[in-house]
Every structure is written in C-alpha cells, then in structure tokens.
Motif scaffolding. Structure first.
Motif, short mmCIF file in Angstrom:
data_model
loop_
_atom_site.label_atom_id
_atom_site.label_comp_id
_atom_site.label_asym_id
_atom_site.label_seq_id
_atom_site.Cartn_x
_atom_site.Cartn_y
_atom_site.Cartn_z
N ARG A 1 0.83 -1.21 0.00
CA ARG A 1 0.00 0.00 0.00
C ARG A 1 0.86 1.25 0.00
O ARG A 1 0.54 2.23 -0.67
CB ARG A 1 -0.95 -0.02 1.19
N SER B 1 -5.96 6.95 -1.04
CA SER B 1 -6.93 6.39 -0.10
C SER B 1 -6.53 4.97 0.30
O SER B 1 -6.57 4.59 1.47
CB SER B 1 -8.32 6.40 -0.71
N GLU B 2 -6.12 4.18 -0.67
CA GLU B 2 -5.69 2.81 -0.39
C GLU B 2 -4.40 2.80 0.42
O GLU B 2 -4.22 1.99 1.33
CB GLU B 2 -5.50 2.04 -1.70
N ARG C 1 -4.92 3.13 4.20
CA ARG C 1 -5.64 2.09 4.95
C ARG C 1 -4.70 1.32 5.86
O ARG C 1 -3.52 1.14 5.55
CB ARG C 1 -6.32 1.12 3.98
N ASP D 1 -6.84 -3.85 7.66
CA ASP D 1 -8.05 -3.54 6.90
C ASP D 1 -7.93 -4.17 5.52
O ASP D 1 -7.65 -3.51 4.54
CB ASP D 1 -8.23 -2.03 6.82
#
Length: 73
Positions: free
Chosen positions: A35, A58-59, A62, A66
């Motif tokens: 990520r 956004s990814e 995380r 998650d």
C-alpha cells in the motif's frame, strides 16, 4: 482463592491460531508495504492500472489489518 483468567481471546489460545500468527503478521506487513508503494507511484503508472491519484492515496492510508475477507482466508 480467586481464579485468574488470561486476557487473551480463546481463539488465540488454540494451537492452530498460534501457529498461524507469524504468517498473518508477515502478510499484514507485506500488505502495508504494498500500500505504501502504491501511494508512491507516478500518475501515468496509476492511469495504466486504472486508478486515480485519490484512489491510490486512499488505499495507501488504509491500515494493514483492513483487508478484504477473501484475503484473510
């Protein structure tokens, strides 16, 4: 005499759950690393894989735990 209880969930006390713990920790670490790498990609590479900058960021933000349920198998 009072009975002392462990504060661990019962699932963690099973030998099979303890045996899987190192693999789960390594998988979470690999997911976090992937990520972070996604968040560092250039915009033209993101377009090639069909993501926008906002989706990638956004990814990348995380948490490692998650993850989709089908990854947790």
């Amino acid at each position: 005499m009072p009975a002392f209880r462990l504060a661990l969930p019962l699932a963690l006390l099973r030998p099979s759950a303890l045996a899987r713990l190192p693999a789960r920790l390594l998988a979470a670490q690999a997911l976090a690393r992937s990520r972070r790498s996604l968040g560092r990609l250039d915009d033209h590479i993101l377009r090639d894989i069909g993501l926008t900058r906002e989706q990638a960021e956004s990814e990348a933000l995380r948490a490692a735990w998650d993850a989709p349920m089908h990854w947790k198998g």
